[in-house]
Design an enzyme around this catalytic site. Sequence first.
Site, PDB file in Angstrom:
ATOM      1  N   HIS A  51       1.476   5.315  -4.840  1.00  0.00           N
ATOM      2  CA  HIS A  51       2.585   5.878  -4.724  1.00  0.00           C
ATOM      3  C   HIS A  51       2.695   7.240  -5.893  1.00  0.00           C
ATOM      4  CE1 HIS A  51       5.364   2.819  -2.664  1.00  0.00           C
ATOM      5  NE2 HIS A  51       4.161   3.117  -2.010  1.00  0.00           N
ATOM      6  N   GLU A  53       4.466   8.240  -8.241  1.00  0.00           N
ATOM      7  CA  GLU A  53       4.886   7.998  -9.683  1.00  0.00           C
ATOM      8  C   GLU A  53       3.747   7.354 -10.383  1.00  0.00           C
ATOM      9  OE1 GLU A  53       8.713   6.294  -7.383  1.00  0.00           O
ATOM     10  OE2 GLU A  53       6.538   6.886  -7.186  1.00  0.00           O
ATOM     11  N   CYS A  78      10.324   2.964  -5.950  1.00  0.00           N
ATOM     12  CA  CYS A  78      10.464   1.725  -5.230  1.00  0.00           C
ATOM     13  C   CYS A  78      10.749   0.522  -5.977  1.00  0.00           C
ATOM     14  CB  CYS A  78       9.232   1.430  -4.189  1.00  0.00           C
ATOM     15  SG  CYS A  78       7.717   1.204  -5.088  1.00  0.00           S
ATOM     16  N   CYS A  87       6.928   0.909  -8.266  1.00  0.00           N
ATOM     17  CA  CYS A  87       6.896   1.852  -9.231  1.00  0.00           C
ATOM     18  C   CYS A  87       7.864   1.886 -10.303  1.00  0.00           C
ATOM     19  CB  CYS A  87       6.821   3.173  -8.362  1.00  0.00           C
ATOM     20  SG  CYS A  87       5.738   3.498  -7.505  1.00  0.00           S
ATOM     21  N   ASP A 208       1.005  20.504  34.144  1.00  0.00           N
ATOM     22  CA  ASP A 208       0.190  21.065  33.099  1.00  0.00           C
ATOM     23  C   ASP A 208      -1.049  20.271  32.798  1.00  0.00           C
ATOM     24  OD1 ASP A 208       1.943  22.985  33.180  1.00  0.00           O
ATOM     25  OD2 ASP A 208       2.879  22.492  31.291  1.00  0.00           O
ATOM     26  N   GLU A 297       8.007  17.396  23.878  1.00  0.00           N
ATOM     27  CA  GLU A 297       7.691  19.204  24.500  1.00  0.00           C
ATOM     28  C   GLU A 297       7.752  18.891  26.000  1.00  0.00           C
ATOM     29  OE1 GLU A 297       3.866  20.849  23.474  1.00  0.00           O
ATOM     30  OE2 GLU A 297       3.692  19.959  21.528  1.00  0.00           O
TER      31      GLU A 297
END
Length: 355
Positions: A51, A53, A78, A87, A208, A297
């Site tokens: 992570h 940190e 966390c 962390c 498409d 999309e």
Amino acid sequence: MRAEEKYMKRCLELAQLASGNTAPNPMVGSVVVHQGRIIGEGYHQLYGQAHAEANAIRSVKDRSLLPASTLYVNLEPCSHHGNTPPCSELIVEEGIPRVVIGSIDTSSRVSGRGIQILKEGGCEVRTGVLEGPCRYLNRRFFTYHERQRPYVILKWAQTVDGFLDKERRKEDPIQPIWITNDVSRHLVHKWRSEEQAILVGSRTALKDNPSLNVREWHGKDPLRLLIDRDLEIDETYRMVHDELPLVVFTGQNSDDAREQELSRYKVEVVRLDFETDPIPQIFDYLYQRKILSVFVEGGRYTLHRFLDTGQWDEARVFMGNRMFHSGVKAPSFPAVASYETTELKDTRLYWFRNG
């Protein structure tokens, strides 16, 4: 600019470097500051790895300075054991006396417990520095945990006179009709690389024959999703035979033989109840798979499924420098766009549903 905001902006810059690579984890950056000077910095580079940190602390050359330093991070450290140790515990162990946090982690695994560990370990904790930008950066993460669904981005291209597509006849070629320029198309592929999933409807797929990958950009291909109620797609289409995973959402009574045929490829068929709104059912599926975001999309019908029910968060619309005069009308928004830009005669408009 206040010093705390300056360092938090640096955290956000670092976090952004991992765009598209940390999900289902958030994007996090961190800096360690000693007497007004950054002595260490790091960010969460890839899901499953260290992570932010931890990377910031490990980058400090003179670790004896840590007990007189401040650690900045855009998201609450966390508090749980996952792929890496907590962390918050690491910060306490290193003797860092002060921590400045941009936004609280509202996921059920943390939700203030990281701050509690820090305070119980003797750290002074300040929260809410640039909280708005910090939450915006991780809007996908917060939407997933606070609303139990993915963050939804709608995207389409339309002509100056407001059309998505020309009217297609059965004898017309199966290929896209381009509205935007090459720069805009490259940008779309970049956007795809930043999201975990991409979704289209059956009309787009059949007319498409798209690949829905990031071939014009670097990064990971999103998980392809197709709403195909009658299961019309077959092995002749790129999305089926190109070896990338595809999830097809179809009706309860669609063709069993076609499903068996598709099973020879990397295709998962998921049956939905189309007598009710299929979008929440799709959201439930994606939530269970820890998919934080979906890039839609689709054509007019698919887009309106999301727009008419308010099940979207962001819309990105290209207006290409073309006129069709007739065809498939684009969706229309009554409100003014949140902002817009123009590049090489293509205009990009952005809407945000919640501000």
